[in-house]
Design an enzyme around this catalytic site. Structure first.
Site, mmCIF file in Angstrom:
data_model
loop_
_atom_site.group_PDB
_atom_site.id
_atom_site.type_symbol
_atom_site.label_atom_id
_atom_site.label_comp_id
_atom_site.label_asym_id
_atom_site.label_seq_id
_atom_site.Cartn_x
_atom_site.Cartn_y
_atom_site.Cartn_z
ATOM 1 C CB THR A 176 -0.990 0.017 1.188
ATOM 2 O OG1 THR A 176 -1.784 1.209 1.093
ATOM 3 C CG2 THR A 176 -0.289 0.008 2.532
ATOM 4 N NE ARG A 177 0.315 5.699 -4.559
ATOM 5 C CZ ARG A 177 -0.809 5.856 -5.260
ATOM 6 N NH1 ARG A 177 -1.401 4.825 -5.844
ATOM 7 N NH2 ARG A 177 -1.341 7.045 -5.404
ATOM 8 C CG HIS A 235 -7.624 -0.054 2.257
ATOM 9 N ND1 HIS A 235 -8.010 1.236 2.548
ATOM 10 C CD2 HIS A 235 -7.546 -0.136 0.914
ATOM 11 C CE1 HIS A 235 -8.151 1.905 1.416
ATOM 12 N NE2 HIS A 235 -7.878 1.101 0.418
ATOM 13 N NE ARG A 272 -12.129 -0.611 -11.248
ATOM 14 C CZ ARG A 272 -11.777 0.579 -11.702
ATOM 15 N NH1 ARG A 272 -11.000 1.357 -10.982
ATOM 16 N NH2 ARG A 272 -12.223 0.986 -12.876
ATOM 17 C CG HIS A 320 -9.696 4.835 4.489
ATOM 18 N ND1 HIS A 320 -9.516 5.772 5.478
ATOM 19 C CD2 HIS A 320 -9.141 5.367 3.369
ATOM 20 C CE1 HIS A 320 -8.909 6.835 4.976
ATOM 21 N NE2 HIS A 320 -8.664 6.614 3.699
HETATM 22 P P1 ADP Z 1 -1.095 0.935 -5.054
HETATM 23 O O1 ADP Z 1 -0.765 2.179 -5.815
HETATM 24 O O2 ADP Z 1 0.110 0.173 -4.714
HETATM 25 O O3 ADP Z 1 -2.153 0.127 -5.726
HETATM 26 P P2 ADP Z 1 -2.942 1.499 -2.836
HETATM 27 O O4 ADP Z 1 -2.519 1.709 -1.434
HETATM 28 O O5 ADP Z 1 -3.844 2.489 -3.459
HETATM 29 O O6 ADP Z 1 -1.574 1.393 -3.614
HETATM 30 O O7 ADP Z 1 -3.636 0.089 -2.957
HETATM 31 C C1 ADP Z 1 -3.054 -1.072 -2.416
HETATM 32 C C2 ADP Z 1 -3.797 -2.322 -2.918
HETATM 33 O O8 ADP Z 1 -5.119 -2.305 -2.397
HETATM 34 C C3 ADP Z 1 -3.948 -2.379 -4.434
HETATM 35 O O9 ADP Z 1 -3.876 -3.708 -4.850
HETATM 36 C C4 ADP Z 1 -5.326 -1.804 -4.668
HETATM 37 O O10 ADP Z 1 -5.878 -2.230 -5.882
HETATM 38 C C5 ADP Z 1 -6.080 -2.334 -3.455
HETATM 39 N N1 ADP Z 1 -7.200 -1.462 -3.065
HETATM 40 C C6 ADP Z 1 -7.191 -0.137 -2.824
HETATM 41 N N2 ADP Z 1 -8.412 0.326 -2.457
HETATM 42 C C7 ADP Z 1 -9.238 -0.738 -2.466
HETATM 43 C C8 ADP Z 1 -10.650 -0.947 -2.177
HETATM 44 N N3 ADP Z 1 -11.472 0.051 -1.800
HETATM 45 N N4 ADP Z 1 -11.132 -2.190 -2.301
HETATM 46 C C9 ADP Z 1 -10.327 -3.206 -2.688
HETATM 47 N N5 ADP Z 1 -9.026 -3.088 -2.963
HETATM 48 C C10 ADP Z 1 -8.463 -1.884 -2.861
#
Ligand code: ADP
Ligand code: ADP
Length: 588
Positions: free
Chosen positions: A199-200, A207, A294, A204
């Site tokens: 994650t970055r 997650h 996604r 919430h």
């Molecule tokens: P990244 O840019 O590495 O995808 P994120 O922190 O935004 O960083 O997301 C981490 C992971 O969690 C990713 O695989 C993303 O697709 C997934 N993810 C983010 N938000 C949601 C959500 N609301 N429901 C399901 N999966 C999510």
């Protein structure tokens, strides 16, 4: 037997972890040799890559890519030896400055501390357009890494390296573990199956549900593995994020099956290409499952509103290549909140006619944080809401900079004085950096050559940037005649905080006003290089505010600026709203 089996299930990618750290006499010897050779100062990205190479996070890589590996990664997504590898990890330099093949060199950090010894076996050239298209799978000019790549320079260096000093961190040292250390912690927990969560972003409730469900469904332990090296520009800073992760893990996760550890990776935001890198890294850290949602590691949307990658591309890529890495892809759709049932579910599994809630990242920023409203408890834990609320004050508590520009006698100081009073009346504290006043202290001794004028403006800009960063309001009133210099100041602060205010009084009117008698002196040749007479003034192309001063009062102009600040949310429209808002906050 049992422990051998564990190792078998969870061997690093390529069989063993690379470790480039040297100690003792070898270290002394290499430090001396590096010290005698040319120096290369590393960028933050190169330093992150170096750390990942050094600690084995990038195993089996033990150096920045050679030419053969580079070409092979670009063309086949494999190293020259056939192993799967996406995204070139290279050491780029713009100018060789005497560095030649065969030389031993020193790699230093921004403070010039010696970090690594390297022997330059190869110097080759790279084309950023080709590297972006084939190495990131995207050559859209808005892609943040592609854009950055354009400034890397055309040379790439490769050769064996040894690390003399690992980068040291004073923030969250207890959460910074090498792959070997994470493996040890995970092995001690006794479950050979481990799910990694990359994650970055702040975590919430969605997650939390995602990570817990993934671990439960695969009978695995959980490694929460946030990236703290470099992420997408504009992301929530890692200090804030790590405080959130810590609070959540402490309060809501099972301590015997969950590990939180930080990853010093510099992300590329390269979606399907990056997921391969993420999987290899997590494999090296002892995991065998990776959550992929996604648009995993996608940079969002470009200015036309289109995604840079197909949102399912990362999942498909890891499903295809995961077995080769030893990493199972755990694909998930977006998790949304089912209000009637008070639970989270993947959007594709939502029963018909259910009430579905979700809040996007933009809505978090604009509808909650910017307004000083706490995020709702169905969306996020109260710990997260409070930490985010503290880190991102409401817009009317954020800093801003009114940057006046215009000819001498245009009206900058006069409007600035009135604006100061109006803002104080509104309850804000103001710092005024007036060009003339600044020249008596901060910029004492500077003259009016182009160079001195620029230095003066950049000093004002630097101070203004610091004030804004600390949530203060600042008014700067200096002629600031050069567009490029003003733009450099703009870049010194939060994008929306710099409010360029062009006082567009025509030159003839300024000259008749001649408040300080300088126009007369310049015409008489007593002073040289006076803006508007014998020195240029470059009007802004797209100022946030333009003021005409002919036929209106200075107070009218100052009130126009107040109106702008209210419209932008930097001020509440009247003070009773402040009181109301504070009461609301206390009531939550
Ligand atoms: P990244 O840019 O590495 O995808 P994120 O922190 O935004 O960083 O997301 C981490 C992971 O969690 C990713 O695989 C993303 O697709 C997934 N993810 C983010 N938000 C949601 C959500 N609301 N429901 C399901 N999966 C999510
Ligand atoms: P600067 O700081 O741009 O060099 P000053 O504010 O010192 O200029 O001088 C501007 C002069 O123009 C003042 O004498 C001011 O009273 C006069 N003036 C007239 N109308 C306006 C207006 N609408 N806004 C600002 N100044 C005005």
């Amino acid at each position: 037997m049992e422990s051998n089996k564990k190792v078998e299930v969870n061997t690093p990618y390529g069989g063993k972890l690379v470790n480039l750290l040297v100690e003792g006499e070898e270290r002394e010897d290499l430090a001396r040799r590096a010290g005698e050779g040319p120096t290369l100062q590393m960028t933050p990205r190169v330093l992150c890559d170096l750390e990942m190479l050094a600690n084995g996070g990038f195993s089996p890589l033990d150096r920045f890519l050679s030419k053969a590996d580079y070409d092979s990664v670009l063309n086949n997504m494999r190293l020259a030896n056939g192993m799967l590898w996406a995204i070139p990890i290279t050491l780029p330099v713009a100018k060789l400055e005497g560095i030649k093949e065969g030389q031993e060199i020193a790699l230093r950090n921004a403070n010039n501390n010696l970090i690594a010894w390297m022997r330059v076996d190869e110097i080759y050239e790279a084309d950023p357009h080709v590297e972006a298209a084939k190495g990131l799978g995207c050559s859209d000019e808005e892609h943040p890494t592609y854009r950055e790549m354009l400034s890397w320079g055309k040379y790439r260096l490769s050769g064996p390296m040894k690390i003399l000093e690992m980068p040291k961190y004073v923030d969250f040292p207890e959460l910074r573990r090498t792959p070997a250390e994470v493996r040890e912690v995970l092995e001690d927990m006794g479950n050979p199956n481990v799910v990694a969560f990359q994650t970055r972003n702040p975590m919430h409730r969605a997650h939390e549900e995602l990570t817990k469900r993934a671990a439960r469904d695969s009978g695995a332990n959980l490694l929460i593995h946030p990236v703290v090296g470099m992420t997408k520009p504009g992301d929530v800073d890692h200090y804030t994020r790590v405080r959130i992760y810590k609070a959540l893990v402490d309060a809501y996760y099972e301590p015997n099956t969950t590990v939180l550890s930080l990853l010093p990776l510099a992300m590329r935001m390269a979606g399907p290409y990056e997921v391969i890198l993420h999987a290899i890294i997590r494999r090296n850290y002892g995991c065998n499952h990776l959550i992929v949602g996604r648009d995993h590691a996608g940079p969002g949307k470009n200015s036309k509103g289109q995604g840079f990658y197909d949102p399912a591309a990362a999942r498909d890529m890891l499903k295809k290549h995961g077995p080769e890495i030893g990493m199972k892809c755990l694909p998930y759709e977006e998790m949304v909140y089912l209000a009637d049932q008070d639970r989270y579910e993947q959007i594709t599994e939502v029963p018909k006619n259910s009430k579905v809630f979700s809040i996007s990242g933009t809505q978090v920023r604009d509808n909650y944080l910017a307004k000083g409203k706490l995020l709702p408890s169905w969306f996020t834990r109260k710990e997260t809401a409070e930490i985010l609320g503290g880190a991102y004050p409401a817009r009317h508590k954020q800093g801003f900079c009114i940057w006046f520009t215009g000819l001498p006698s245009a009206g900058k100081s006069t409007i600035a004085d009135i604006l100061t009073v109006l803002l104080m009346e509104h309850g804000r504290q103001i710092t005024v950096l007036d060009g003339d006043v600044v020249r008596t202290h901060l910029s004492k001794g500077l003259g009016f050559s182009k160079e001195d004028r620029d230095t003066n403006i950049l000093r004002i800009g630097y101070v203004a940037g610091e004030i804004v960063r600390h949530h203060g309001a600042v008014i700067c009133a200096a002629v600031s005649p050069f567009r490029e210099t003003r733009n450099r100041v703009r870049a010194m602060m939060r994008k929306d905080a710099f409010i360029e205010t062009y006082v567009a009084t025509p030159a003839e009117i300024c000259e008749t006003r001649d408040v300080k008698g300088f126009y007369a002196k310049a015409r008489a040749g007593v002073i040289k290089g006076f803006t508007g007479v014998d020195d240029p003034y470059e009007a802004p192309f797209n100022p946030e505010i333009t003021l005409q001063t002919g036929g209106v009062t200075p107070e009218h102009n100052a009130r126009l600026i107040m109106e702008y600040l209210v419209n932008q949310g930097f001020l509440l429209s009247d003070t009773s709203e402040i009181v109301k808002e504070d009461r609301e906050l206390q009531a939550v």
